[in-house]
Design a protein around this motif. Structure first.
Motif, PDB file in Angstrom:
ATOM      1  N   LEU A 151      10.928   6.122  -0.692  1.00  0.00           N
ATOM      2  CA  LEU A 151      10.861   4.938  -1.537  1.00  0.00           C
ATOM      3  C   LEU A 151      11.861   5.009  -2.686  1.00  0.00           C
ATOM      4  N   GLN A 152      12.219   6.216  -3.105  1.00  0.00           N
ATOM      5  CA  GLN A 152      13.231   6.374  -4.149  1.00  0.00           C
ATOM      6  C   GLN A 152      14.573   5.821  -3.678  1.00  0.00           C
ATOM      7  N   ALA A 153      14.904   6.076  -2.416  1.00  0.00           N
ATOM      8  CA  ALA A 153      16.161   5.563  -1.860  1.00  0.00           C
ATOM      9  C   ALA A 153      16.144   4.041  -1.821  1.00  0.00           C
ATOM     10  N   VAL A 154      15.007   3.453  -1.492  1.00  0.00           N
ATOM     11  CA  VAL A 154      14.881   1.993  -1.467  1.00  0.00           C
ATOM     12  C   VAL A 154      15.176   1.421  -2.842  1.00  0.00           C
ATOM     13  N   GLU A 155      14.630   2.057  -3.879  1.00  0.00           N
ATOM     14  CA  GLU A 155      14.851   1.586  -5.243  1.00  0.00           C
ATOM     15  C   GLU A 155      16.302   1.781  -5.676  1.00  0.00           C
ATOM     16  N   GLU A 156      16.868   2.934  -5.388  1.00  0.00           N
ATOM     17  CA  GLU A 156      18.239   3.225  -5.816  1.00  0.00           C
ATOM     18  C   GLU A 156      19.258   2.307  -5.169  1.00  0.00           C
ATOM     19  N   LEU A 157      19.024   1.936  -3.910  1.00  0.00           N
ATOM     20  CA  LEU A 157      19.971   1.093  -3.187  1.00  0.00           C
ATOM     21  C   LEU A 157      19.672  -0.388  -3.355  1.00  0.00           C
ATOM     22  N   ILE A 188      17.238  -2.236  -2.278  1.00  0.00           N
ATOM     23  CA  ILE A 188      16.790  -2.890  -1.056  1.00  0.00           C
ATOM     24  C   ILE A 188      15.598  -3.782  -1.395  1.00  0.00           C
ATOM     25  N   HIS A 189      15.574  -4.978  -0.838  1.00  0.00           N
ATOM     26  CA  HIS A 189      14.479  -5.897  -1.121  1.00  0.00           C
ATOM     27  C   HIS A 189      13.316  -5.644  -0.165  1.00  0.00           C
ATOM     28  N   SER A 190      12.129  -5.497  -0.720  1.00  0.00           N
ATOM     29  CA  SER A 190      10.918  -5.262   0.070  1.00  0.00           C
ATOM     30  C   SER A 190       9.973  -6.454  -0.121  1.00  0.00           C
ATOM     31  N   PRO A 191      10.090  -7.493   0.707  1.00  0.00           N
ATOM     32  CA  PRO A 191       9.295  -8.709   0.479  1.00  0.00           C
ATOM     33  C   PRO A 191       7.787  -8.493   0.572  1.00  0.00           C
ATOM     34  N   LEU A 192       7.337  -7.570   1.413  1.00  0.00           N
ATOM     35  CA  LEU A 192       5.897  -7.324   1.498  1.00  0.00           C
ATOM     36  C   LEU A 192       5.383  -6.722   0.208  1.00  0.00           C
ATOM     37  N   LEU A 193       6.135  -5.781  -0.342  1.00  0.00           N
ATOM     38  CA  LEU A 193       5.766  -5.166  -1.613  1.00  0.00           C
ATOM     39  C   LEU A 193       5.874  -6.181  -2.750  1.00  0.00           C
ATOM     40  N   ALA A 194       6.955  -6.944  -2.755  1.00  0.00           N
ATOM     41  CA  ALA A 194       7.196  -7.903  -3.835  1.00  0.00           C
ATOM     42  C   ALA A 194       6.100  -8.952  -3.931  1.00  0.00           C
ATOM     43  N   HIS A 195       5.485  -9.272  -2.801  1.00  0.00           N
ATOM     44  CA  HIS A 195       4.466 -10.324  -2.790  1.00  0.00           C
ATOM     45  C   HIS A 195       3.070  -9.771  -2.530  1.00  0.00           C
ATOM     46  N   ASP A 196       2.903  -8.461  -2.804  1.00  0.00           N
ATOM     47  CA  ASP A 196       1.603  -7.807  -2.801  1.00  0.00           C
ATOM     48  C   ASP A 196       0.873  -7.950  -1.465  1.00  0.00           C
ATOM     49  N   ILE A 197       1.630  -7.732  -0.377  1.00  0.00           N
ATOM     50  CA  ILE A 197       1.047  -7.811   0.959  1.00  0.00           C
ATOM     51  C   ILE A 197       0.779  -6.393   1.457  1.00  0.00           C
ATOM     52  N   GLY A 198      -0.498  -6.027   1.530  1.00  0.00           N
ATOM     53  CA  GLY A 198      -0.885  -4.694   1.963  1.00  0.00           C
ATOM     54  C   GLY A 198      -0.972  -4.583   3.473  1.00  0.00           C
ATOM     55  N   LYS A 199      -1.298  -3.379   3.964  1.00  0.00           N
ATOM     56  CA  LYS A 199      -1.253  -3.109   5.402  1.00  0.00           C
ATOM     57  C   LYS A 199      -2.194  -4.007   6.199  1.00  0.00           C
ATOM     58  N   ASP A 258       0.808  -1.217   0.000  1.00  0.00           N
ATOM     59  CA  ASP A 258       0.000   0.000   0.000  1.00  0.00           C
ATOM     60  C   ASP A 258       0.843   1.271   0.000  1.00  0.00           C
ATOM     61  N   ASP A 259       2.115   1.162   0.348  1.00  0.00           N
ATOM     62  CA  ASP A 259       2.952   2.351   0.518  1.00  0.00           C
ATOM     63  C   ASP A 259       3.164   3.179  -0.751  1.00  0.00           C
ATOM     64  N   PRO A 260       3.408   2.575  -1.904  1.00  0.00           N
ATOM     65  CA  PRO A 260       3.670   3.407  -3.088  1.00  0.00           C
ATOM     66  C   PRO A 260       2.530   4.355  -3.449  1.00  0.00           C
ATOM     67  N   GLY A 261       1.305   4.032  -3.071  1.00  0.00           N
ATOM     68  CA  GLY A 261       0.176   4.895  -3.404  1.00  0.00           C
ATOM     69  C   GLY A 261      -0.273   5.767  -2.250  1.00  0.00           C
ATOM     70  N   ALA A 262       0.567   5.882  -1.215  1.00  0.00           N
ATOM     71  CA  ALA A 262       0.154   6.587   0.007  1.00  0.00           C
ATOM     72  C   ALA A 262       0.714   7.992   0.090  1.00  0.00           C
ATOM     73  N   GLY A 263       0.617   8.751  -0.997  1.00  0.00           N
ATOM     74  CA  GLY A 263       1.039  10.151  -0.951  1.00  0.00           C
ATOM     75  C   GLY A 263       2.521  10.335  -1.192  1.00  0.00           C
ATOM     76  N   HIS A 264       3.030  11.459  -0.671  1.00  0.00           N
ATOM     77  CA  HIS A 264       4.420  11.867  -0.914  1.00  0.00           C
ATOM     78  C   HIS A 264       5.371  10.963  -0.141  1.00  0.00           C
ATOM     79  N   ARG A 265       6.083  10.075  -0.825  1.00  0.00           N
ATOM     80  CA  ARG A 265       6.978   9.117  -0.184  1.00  0.00           C
ATOM     81  C   ARG A 265       8.353   9.126  -0.861  1.00  0.00           C
ATOM     82  N   PRO A 266       9.132  10.193  -0.719  1.00  0.00           N
ATOM     83  CA  PRO A 266      10.444  10.249  -1.367  1.00  0.00           C
ATOM     84  C   PRO A 266      11.403   9.188  -0.853  1.00  0.00           C
TER      85      PRO A 266
END
Length: 321
Positions: A171-177, A179-190, A161-169
């Protein structure tokens, strides 16, 4: 088709598979909490994902998202999973102690690394990308610690749910570095995260979201140790007084208190006004106000809806005009 049971039964689940690998519409149990089969499937996919890695380090705050990742990683990898908390001026001491407690509850190894965001001029400037600068430094510490411990992957608690939750700069650092986000990768919302936390019996399953202390300082106003310290002390007082969902915003010496709507009545009393005025004045605030909008996430962020002064119930410090 013949139903077959797989190795998940060894972990205390009750997942039934068809021979074409489709999940049957059953409920699955683990401990005292049941999970719908669709959520159990996502959980198992995330567990298998982490089990396939050469050790993981979890950026661990002790909140529900990172705690669920830590629990899954510990389940999948045992001693090859490490939770790591970055200690800095923006992390309340109470949250660090909470992270230690939750890591112990999970049974995962816990490491603490220290750094200072205030050493970064970009962070101190507190522009729209403050969270990007913070997350870049914090995750950089995680990567260095993972290398030191010989762990191949750094994970965080970003959920679906985080990518669609407003201003989240951040997340750019997560992508650039990378970093593995298993909850996001497997579509696990809040909501699913909280269900899985219940499934594991985690005490933080219903814990409210917590942002770092710098989020209490309006964009454009420099982040300083003085401001962070008085916010931390003010929020410790509200917690001590029994409030559960709240923030104390620091508008350059003016404290703007936000409490959840269901707790607002407790704050709208002369007794509270007098007490909070006295206590926060001693901490270093010049003025103390109560926001009648109540608690709102991101209310001093670039996309936030910051109320004007006349929308607050003011309890100014003694001695002021």
């Amino acid at each position: 088709m013949t139903a077959v049971r797989d190795r998940r039964l060894e972990r205390g689940t009750d997942v039934v598979l068809l021979d074409d690998n489709a999940f049957l519409p059953v409920r699955c149990e683990r401990g005292s909490m049941t999970l719908e089969a669709a959520v159990e499937a996502k959980l198992e996919a995330a567990r298998d994902d982490l089990a396939s890695r050469d050790g993981v380090l979890i950026a661990f705050s002790g909140g529900v998202d990172s705690s669920v990742v830590a629990a899954i990683a510990n389940d999948a990898l045992g001693e090859d999973a490490v939770a790591c908390t970055a200690r800095s001026e923006t992390l309340p001491e109470a949250e660090l102690e909470e992270a230690r407690r939750v890591a112990d509850e999970i049974g995962i190894r816990h490491e603490v690394v220290s750094f200072s965001e205030l050493e970064s001029e970009d962070f101190v400037e507190n522009d729209d990308d403050r969270c990007y600068h913070c997350r870049t430094m914090r995750l950089g510490e995680m990567e260095a610690t993972a290398r030191k411990l010989g762990l191949g992957t750094v994970c965080d608690g970003t959920n679906a749910d985080d990518p669609g939750a407003g201003h989240r700069p951040g997340l750019q650092a997560v992508e650039e570095l990378d970093i593995h986000s298993p909850l996001l990768a497997h579509d696990i919302g809040k909501a699913e995260v909280r269900a899985i936390a219940d499934h594991y019996g985690l005490s933080v399953a219903d814990k409210p979201s917590m942002a770092c202390l710098s989020s209490r300082i309006p964009t454009g106003l420099e982040v300083t140790e003085e401001r962070l310290t008085r916010v931390e002390r003010a929020e410790a007082l509200l917690r001590q007084w029994g409030f559960e969902q709240f923030r104390v915003r620091d508008h350059d010496g003016l404290a703007r208190i936000e409490v959840a709507p269901d707790e607002l009545e407790r704050a709208l009393t002369v007794e509270f006004a007098e007490t909070v005025r006295e206590e926060l004045s001693e901490i270093g605030f010049d003025h103390v106000t109560l926001d009648l909008h109540g608690y709102r996430t991101g209310s001093v962020s670039p996309d936030g809806d910051d109320p004007v002064v006349e929308d607050v119930f003011a309890a100014e410090s003694e001695g002021d005009d």
